[in-house]
Design a protein around this motif. Structure first.
Motif, PDB file in Angstrom:
ATOM      1  N   VAL A 188       0.828  -1.205   0.000  1.00 15.52           N
ATOM      2  CA  VAL A 188       0.000   0.000   0.000  1.00 15.52           C
ATOM      3  C   VAL A 188       0.863   1.255   0.000  1.00 15.52           C
ATOM      4  N   ALA A 189       2.010   1.183   0.637  1.00 16.60           N
ATOM      5  CA  ALA A 189       2.854   2.367   0.768  1.00 16.60           C
ATOM      6  C   ALA A 189       3.676   2.644  -0.483  1.00 16.60           C
ATOM      7  N   GLU A 190       3.753   1.693  -1.371  1.00 17.13           N
ATOM      8  CA  GLU A 190       4.593   1.833  -2.555  1.00 17.13           C
ATOM      9  C   GLU A 190       4.032   2.834  -3.551  1.00 17.13           C
ATOM     10  N   VAL A 238      -6.557   8.645   4.795  1.00 17.38           N
ATOM     11  CA  VAL A 238      -7.082   7.292   4.617  1.00 17.38           C
ATOM     12  C   VAL A 238      -5.940   6.282   4.582  1.00 17.38           C
ATOM     13  N   LEU A 239      -4.918   6.645   3.832  1.00 14.40           N
ATOM     14  CA  LEU A 239      -3.758   5.771   3.705  1.00 14.40           C
ATOM     15  C   LEU A 239      -3.123   5.500   5.063  1.00 14.40           C
ATOM     16  N   MET A 240      -2.970   6.567   5.843  1.00 15.12           N
ATOM     17  CA  MET A 240      -2.297   6.387   7.127  1.00 15.12           C
ATOM     18  C   MET A 240      -3.142   5.619   8.113  1.00 15.12           C
ATOM     19  N   VAL A 241      -4.458   5.840   8.047  1.00 14.89           N
ATOM     20  CA  VAL A 241      -5.329   5.047   8.912  1.00 14.89           C
ATOM     21  C   VAL A 241      -5.180   3.577   8.565  1.00 14.89           C
ATOM     22  N   PHE A 242      -5.083   3.287   7.280  1.00 15.54           N
ATOM     23  CA  PHE A 242      -4.920   1.924   6.823  1.00 15.54           C
ATOM     24  C   PHE A 242      -3.642   1.317   7.388  1.00 15.54           C
TER      25      PHE A 242
ATOM     26  N   ILE B 114       4.882   4.780   7.326  1.00 15.20           N
ATOM     27  CA  ILE B 114       4.169   5.839   6.635  1.00 15.20           C
ATOM     28  C   ILE B 114       4.676   5.938   5.200  1.00 15.20           C
ATOM     29  N   PRO B 115       3.759   5.961   4.229  1.00 11.34           N
ATOM     30  CA  PRO B 115       4.195   6.029   2.837  1.00 11.34           C
ATOM     31  C   PRO B 115       4.938   7.317   2.545  1.00 11.34           C
ATOM     32  N   SER B 116       5.901   7.241   1.672  1.00  7.91           N
ATOM     33  CA  SER B 116       6.737   8.408   1.432  1.00  7.91           C
ATOM     34  C   SER B 116       6.019   9.521   0.683  1.00  7.91           C
ATOM     35  N   VAL B 117       4.976   9.189  -0.101  1.00  6.75           N
ATOM     36  CA  VAL B 117       4.246  10.261  -0.789  1.00  6.75           C
ATOM     37  C   VAL B 117       3.647  11.228   0.207  1.00  6.75           C
ATOM     38  N   VAL B 118       3.289  10.723   1.375  1.00  9.95           N
ATOM     39  CA  VAL B 118       2.700  11.597   2.390  1.00  9.95           C
ATOM     40  C   VAL B 118       3.726  12.640   2.823  1.00  9.95           C
ATOM     41  N   TYR B 119       4.965  12.190   3.044  1.00 11.99           N
ATOM     42  CA  TYR B 119       6.020  13.141   3.383  1.00 11.99           C
ATOM     43  C   TYR B 119       6.228  14.157   2.258  1.00 11.99           C
ATOM     44  N   GLY B 120       6.202  13.665   1.038  1.00 10.23           N
ATOM     45  CA  GLY B 120       6.372  14.565  -0.101  1.00 10.23           C
ATOM     46  C   GLY B 120       5.253  15.582  -0.163  1.00 10.23           C
TER      47      GLY B 120
END
Lengths: 265, 299, 266
Positions: A188-190, A238-242, B114-120
């Motif tokens: 999901v994080a990719e 939403v992504l972070m809640v996931f 945490i996904p990196s797009v969020v940081y971006g």
């Protein structure tokens, strides 16, 4: 002092995103498709479905391969230079940047296998990327099974496979499931490899051969091309809640496992 | 006919072996492909691949500015992140009261995912305007923005692994030092940190690997200008951003050079990996038996 | 709270079932037409897609961006059924892929845009001045914003404005029209070039040689930076691909062109 800073900076980002994004979240957000173009109108329904399909397909490929490889490395492999090479290879694979997997996926899955810019290409590429992590966590889970369990089983006359199947795997199961959940989180994080391999269309996928955007990729497009910052923040939330939910699930499983092993046995 | 369980055992063993070598196979395939596709670029362009000018439509394929962009942004990131992370790790391991640590530690581990797009995204929306105001120039897309975003991104990873290392230092060391009359800070500085050195080095290397490989966040905050940044407020371009921005439309030699960028990244990671192995030498157990490194992914 | 061991085996399949159901929401067996390429043409192809799908339940049209060159590359290797480009096909492309067929669907202008606050106070500019600014690159006066190389908009800009001069490497390069608009709208001393169809109140278009970038001036060719928008196919199109292109060229499709702020092919 520095310590507080260290934790609070990323935490600040999480809170900032959730705070900014919350106003935009409503039922419509989840059920309508992005309108495309510049407006950033619409929601993320198609993106969520694409992400679900993507994660599902990725796990289907990664989990069996990863567990199988880990079983071999943990139970069958002897300490030869050949095994060392396999281990080093797995470790190296883990460090390769996602965009390089994107290049590779584009060449092999999109072009040579002719799967096109599709969710399948995306999930196969992700599988290559996540395989080392699946192997690592499964192997770790298996190694944490006490030796005595194994020896008892073998002493009773079981073959190695019988031992693995009926003793090691069940005991290692919570750890393995943790690994699966972490894999889902990683998928999901990719964003980089999926940006290259799945195309950029924001529509509802009809078949796995259709392309699309995952949640993370959608954030990138929203930020770059529209001024719908609130929608982007909302998608981020939403992504972070996931991710949070996945993380809590892993903790819960580990706690459960420790309680069970500690208490009953 | 009864299938002997020993037969099953052997069959299974071979299946598992096949699966294990599959991983290796993927790695080899990637390496082969990268170098096969990159080779024509090196052959045709020779060392001019390392020129300053990147202008594919006018036949200029120099990637030196991208290499520098990657190095500068990741160096800045380390500059910000390493002191903060080690400080945070020390804080969690030594200074914080147990209740605080019990909450903070899982929080840090959570932040790793945490996904990196969020940081971006936060970088573009929040950080870039601030940098634009401070520097008085441009849009705020700069190596400084990139460095800060990367630093925040790798903080949880480096903190988490360093903290593990610090907590793994045998209590005896600390007790002995204190018993000899050292102050707490003397103990930390002269005993704990050196003892946890290999973990800390490994943590930094892991963070560095993640920073080098970061793509999407970089595309958002660094400006994608194929130039040498002469100040931290200048925009630049990373190897990763170059690949992502151009791969869709690149054909022929242009595409080969992008593969060459990929090859360079691969070599950098290989180098880091080797360093990491050297750093871990002497430690008992497998480098990944900690399990934490399973979460540090790059995007 | 402990989930008893048997409960676990009920919970897991239920979760899987739920996810599978959610996932299958999208599933269908339609024919699909993949369109991709120019971000200039993208708003049009997206609206065409919406109108077309409304009348053809069994056809799915997917639309992607990537830039004009990506559109051509995509058609040539089969990723796209239809490529969208905002420039003419290059002679090198026609040579390499003689099977490419272009279909003109609209006209568009390339506007020179600055931040609405216009701190440099420019309202009119000559082609030469534009070229000088872009060649010099980002300075304290101007933040230069440009497209990536695969862009048809950039190609048009380079042909009509830059000539042999090169865009400076200190410019900030973006991958789509939308990104250019975003960047210029958010940076006070920015200058960039943008498809006319994308221009709105968030940016200010300046006149070139006294001529405003507008539908009328592109139509009568008085505005110097303009181009034809094409849909490109591999060989002459057939079936639903032909149908879609015909729709784009139909009066309904051309009305959409005008509604979106582009110029219809008469």
């Amino acid at each position: 002092m520095m310590g507080i800073c260290g934790v609070s900076l990323p935490l600040f980002i999480v809170i900032y995103v959730i705070a900014q994004g919350l106003p935009a979240i409503n039922w419509d957000f989840f059920t309508s498709e992005p309108a495309g173009g510049l407006s950033g109108d619409g929601g993320i329904s198609s993106v969520i479905i694409t992400t679900l399909w993507l994660v599902g397909a990725t796990l289907v490929v990664t989990v069996p391969l990863g567990i199988g490889a880990a079983i071999y490395l943990a139970e069958y492999a002897r300490d030869t230079w050949r095994t060392e090479i396999v281990r080093r290879g797995v470790e190296l694979l883990a460090g390769i940047p996602s965009i390089v997997f994107g290049l590779f996926g584009l060449a092999i899955f999109v072009q040579v296998f002719d799967l096109g810019l599709s969710i399948i290409s995306g999930s196969l590429t992700l599988a290559c990327l996540l395989l080392p992590f699946m192997i690592r966590s499964t192997e770790e889970a298996m190694r944490s099974v006490p030796r005595s369990h194994r020896e008892a089983s073998l002493a009773l006359g079981a073959t190695r496979w019988q031992m693995v199947r009926s003793v090691v795997l069940p005991s290692a199961l919570p750890g393995i499931i943790t690994g699966i959940i972490l894999c889902a989180g990683g998928a999901v994080a990719e964003s980089a490899c999926l940006y290259v391999v799945m195309g950029g269309s924001a529509e509802m996928p009809g078949t796995p051969l259709d392309g699309g955007r995952s949640l993370a990729v959608h954030i990138f497009y929203l930020i770059n091309e529209t001024n719908a910052l609130d929608k982007a923040m909302a998608t981020g939330a939403v992504l972070m809640v996931f991710v949070l939910v996945l993380n809590i699930a892993t903790r819960f499983l580990s706690w459960q496992y420790r309680a069970r092993v500690g208490g009953k046995k | 006919m009864h299938i002997s369980r020993h037969f099953v055992d052997r069959v299974v063993k071979h299946i598992m072996l096949a699966l294990a070598t599959l991983s290796l196979l993927i790695l080899v395939l990637i390496a082969l492909y990268i170098f096969r596709e990159a080779w024509p670029a090196f052959k045709e362009l020779g060392l001019s691949v390392f020129d300053d000018k990147w202008y594919p439509s006018r036949e200029a394929y120099g990637i030196m500015t991208m290499i520098v962009g990657t190095i500068v942004s990741t160096t800045l990131a380390l500059f910000f992140a390493v002191p903060l992370s080690i400080g945070c790790a020390l804080f969690l391991a030594e200074v914080a009261p147990p209740q605080v640590a019990q909450v903070a530690r899982p929080a840090v581990e959570l932040l790793v995912g945490i996904p990196s797009v969020v940081y971006g995204m936060v970088g573009v929306v929040f950080l870039s305007p601030i940098i634009a105001d401070i520097s008085g120039q441009g849009s705020g897309s700069s190596v400084l923005a990139a460095g800060i975003v990367l630093a925040i991104m790798i903080l949880p990873t480096v903190t988490s692994i360093s903290e593990d290392g610090l907590r793994a230092v045998p209590r005896a060391y600390k007790d002995a030092s204190l018993a000899l009359g050292a102050t707490r800070w003397q103990t930390i500085w002269h005993v704990l940190l050196p003892a946890a050195r290999s973990s800390i080095v490994a943590a930094v290397i892991l963070g560095l690997g993640r920073a080098i490989g970061e793509t999407m966040a970089m595309m958002m905050v660094i400006g994608n200008s194929p130039q040498f940044p002469h100040s931290i407020f200048d925009s630049a371009r990373t190897l990763t951003g170059n690949i992502a921005a151009e791969i869709a439309h690149a054909t022929g030699l242009h595409a080969d050079v992008l593969w060459a960028c990929g090859a360079l990244l691969f070599i950098m990671v290989l180098g880091l990996n080797t360093l990491g192995i050297l750093a871990y030498r002497g430690k008992i157990g497998l480098p990944w038996s900690r399990g934490k490194s399973a979460k540090g992914r790059v995007s | 709270m402990r989930i008893n061991i048997h409960g676990r085996w009920v919970l897991l399949p239920m979760v899987c079932l739920l996810v599978a159901t959610l996932g299958l929401i999208g599933c269908n067996g339609n024919t699909s037409v993949a369109v991709g390429g120019s971000t200039t043409v993208q708003p049009l192809t997206e609206k065409w897609r919406d109108a077309y799908e409304a009348n053809h339940e069994d056809i799915d049209v997917t639309v992607e961006g990537g830039g004009s060159t990506a559109g051509v590359a995509g058609v040539s290797d089969g990723r796209f059924d239809i490529g969208a480009i905002s420039r003419d096909l290059k002679s090198s492309e026609k040579e390499q892929w003689p099977e490419l067929v272009d279909h003109a669907v609209a006209y568009d202008g390339v506007a020179i845009v600055v931040h609405p606050s216009n701190p440099n106070g420019i309202t009119d500019i000559t082609l030469e001045e534009i070229a000088n600014i872009f060649e010099q690159g980002s300075t304290s006066t101007w933040t230069v914003v440009s497209r990536e190389e695969g862009s048809g908009t950039r190609e048009t800009f380079e042909n009509r404005v830059m000539g042999d001069m090169e865009i400076a490497s200190s410019a900030e390069f973006q991958t789509s029209n939308g990104a250019i608009k975003q960047k210029v709208a958010n940076t006070e001393n920015a200058i960039g070039y943008l498809s006319l169809g994308y221009v709105d109140d968030s940016v200010q278009a300046i006149t070139v040689d006294g001529i405003e970038c507008a539908i009328a001036t592109v139509q009568d060719s008085s505005y110097p930076i303009a181009r034809i928008l094409y849909l490109v196919t591999w060989n002459e199109p057939e079936g639903e691909i032909k149908d879609f292109i015909d729709f784009a060229k139909s009066s309904e499709g051309q009305q959409i062109v005008e509604d979106e702020g582009y110029i219809a092919i008469i």
